[in-house]
Design an enzyme around this catalytic site. Structure first.
Site, PDB file in Angstrom:
ATOM      1  N   SER A  11       4.845  -8.046   1.885  1.00  0.00           N
ATOM      2  CA  SER A  11       3.386  -7.983   1.916  1.00  0.00           C
ATOM      3  C   SER A  11       2.766  -7.343   0.684  1.00  0.00           C
ATOM      4  O   SER A  11       1.558  -7.416   0.482  1.00  0.00           O
ATOM      5  CB  SER A  11       2.917  -7.217   3.161  1.00  0.00           C
ATOM      6  OG  SER A  11       3.317  -5.856   3.083  1.00  0.00           O
ATOM      7  N   ARG A  12       3.613  -6.708  -0.166  1.00  0.00           N
ATOM      8  CA  ARG A  12       3.046  -6.041  -1.339  1.00  0.00           C
ATOM      9  C   ARG A  12       4.105  -5.889  -2.425  1.00  0.00           C
ATOM     10  O   ARG A  12       5.292  -6.092  -2.189  1.00  0.00           O
ATOM     11  CB  ARG A  12       2.492  -4.665  -0.960  1.00  0.00           C
ATOM     12  CG  ARG A  12       3.505  -3.719  -0.389  1.00  0.00           C
ATOM     13  CD  ARG A  12       2.887  -2.422   0.123  1.00  0.00           C
ATOM     14  NE  ARG A  12       3.877  -1.543   0.713  1.00  0.00           N
ATOM     15  CZ  ARG A  12       4.595  -0.656   0.028  1.00  0.00           C
ATOM     16  NH1 ARG A  12       4.440  -0.535  -1.273  1.00  0.00           N
ATOM     17  NH2 ARG A  12       5.481   0.108   0.642  1.00  0.00           N
ATOM     18  N   ASP A  56      10.212  -2.879  11.864  1.00  0.00           N
ATOM     19  CA  ASP A  56      10.704  -1.637  11.281  1.00  0.00           C
ATOM     20  C   ASP A  56      12.185  -1.863  11.001  1.00  0.00           C
ATOM     21  O   ASP A  56      13.000  -1.909  11.929  1.00  0.00           O
ATOM     22  CB  ASP A  56      10.495  -0.472  12.252  1.00  0.00           C
ATOM     23  CG  ASP A  56      10.961   0.862  11.686  1.00  0.00           C
ATOM     24  OD1 ASP A  56      11.671   0.869  10.652  1.00  0.00           O
ATOM     25  OD2 ASP A  56      10.628   1.902  12.277  1.00  0.00           O
ATOM     26  N   ALA A  83      13.235  -6.215   0.227  1.00  0.00           N
ATOM     27  CA  ALA A  83      12.378  -5.467  -0.697  1.00  0.00           C
ATOM     28  C   ALA A  83      11.632  -4.341   0.000  1.00  0.00           C
ATOM     29  O   ALA A  83      10.803  -3.666  -0.612  1.00  0.00           O
ATOM     30  CB  ALA A  83      11.381  -6.417  -1.370  1.00  0.00           C
ATOM     31  N   TYR A 148      15.557   9.441  -2.766  1.00  0.00           N
ATOM     32  CA  TYR A 148      15.284   8.037  -3.077  1.00  0.00           C
ATOM     33  C   TYR A 148      16.433   7.457  -3.903  1.00  0.00           C
ATOM     34  O   TYR A 148      16.901   6.339  -3.645  1.00  0.00           O
ATOM     35  CB  TYR A 148      13.967   7.939  -3.842  1.00  0.00           C
ATOM     36  CG  TYR A 148      13.546   6.541  -4.198  1.00  0.00           C
ATOM     37  CD1 TYR A 148      12.983   5.698  -3.247  1.00  0.00           C
ATOM     38  CD2 TYR A 148      13.709   6.055  -5.495  1.00  0.00           C
ATOM     39  CE1 TYR A 148      12.592   4.407  -3.571  1.00  0.00           C
ATOM     40  CE2 TYR A 148      13.318   4.770  -5.834  1.00  0.00           C
ATOM     41  CZ  TYR A 148      12.756   3.951  -4.872  1.00  0.00           C
ATOM     42  OH  TYR A 148      12.376   2.675  -5.195  1.00  0.00           O
TER      43      TYR A 148
END
Length: 200
Positions: A11-12, A56, A83, A148
């Site tokens: 979506s982004r 999720d 992604a 991360y």
């Protein structure tokens, strides 16, 4: 055989740009995000008969339900792009344990779960392609991004090992590791060129 692509995190950002590329290549797409409305908006921009779903990726039952819905509405998925990701930058000593867990669950476990479900169908078809989106941070590290980095570094190792597991089944697994992007980012020639080569 129908060309069906699932883009988790579609979506982004990178996922959205990937979805645009795959739509141009004639794939029927499932745009998957946590926020269903945002996924619908991204799918609507592509035109054609594409599907928007909420999931999720850190929850196995969610992932299984999503693949069932895709197969019901689009057909068997033969191309998977992972992604989806989250980032909670902080020095390790200031990072809350729940933030560590949420990043690792989304950024690493999520890719493992989607690959696990997708492979069941791909193995039956004796074909398929998976692209996991890592990060240059997972290869080189960066101050304030240790968690991360751990998750994205794990994606690289996971992808390499999985590629060896499923190569004999004519299934390809690749990983791309882009650098930092701006929030308004729409295209990256490196990532899109790599993905274009992987899906041929």
């Amino acid at each position: 055989m129908d060309k069906v692509c699932a883009v988790f995190g579609g979506s982004r950002g990178i996922g959205r740009a990937v979805a645009q590329l795959m739509a141009q290549k004639g794939y029927r797409l499932a745009i998957i995000a946590r926020n269903l409305e945002v996924a619908k908006a991204a799918a609507g921009e592509l035109g054609g008969d594409h599907l928007a779903l909420s999931c999720d990726v850190a929850k196995e039952r969610d992932v299984q339900n999503t693949f069932e819905e895709m197969e019901k509405n689009l057909g068997r998925v033969n191309f998977l792009v992972n992604a989806a990701g989250i980032n909670r930058d902080s020095l390790l000593v200031r990072t809350k344990t729940e933030d560590m867990i949420s990043q690792l669950h989304t950024n690493l476990l999520g890719s493992m779960l989607t690959c696990k479900v997708a492979l069941k169908t791909m193995i039956q078809q004796q074909r398929g392609s998976i692209v996991n989106v890592g990060s240059i941070i997972g290869l080189k590290g960066n101050s304030g991004q240790s968690v991360y980095s751990a998750g994205k570094g794990g994606v690289v190792g996971f992808s390499r090992a999985l590629a060896k597991e499923v190569a004999r089944k004519k299934i390809r697994v690749n990983v791309v590791a882009p650098g930092p992007i701006e929030q308004r980012w729409t295209k990256s020639s490196y990532v899109l060129t790599s993905l274009g080569q992987c899906c041929e």
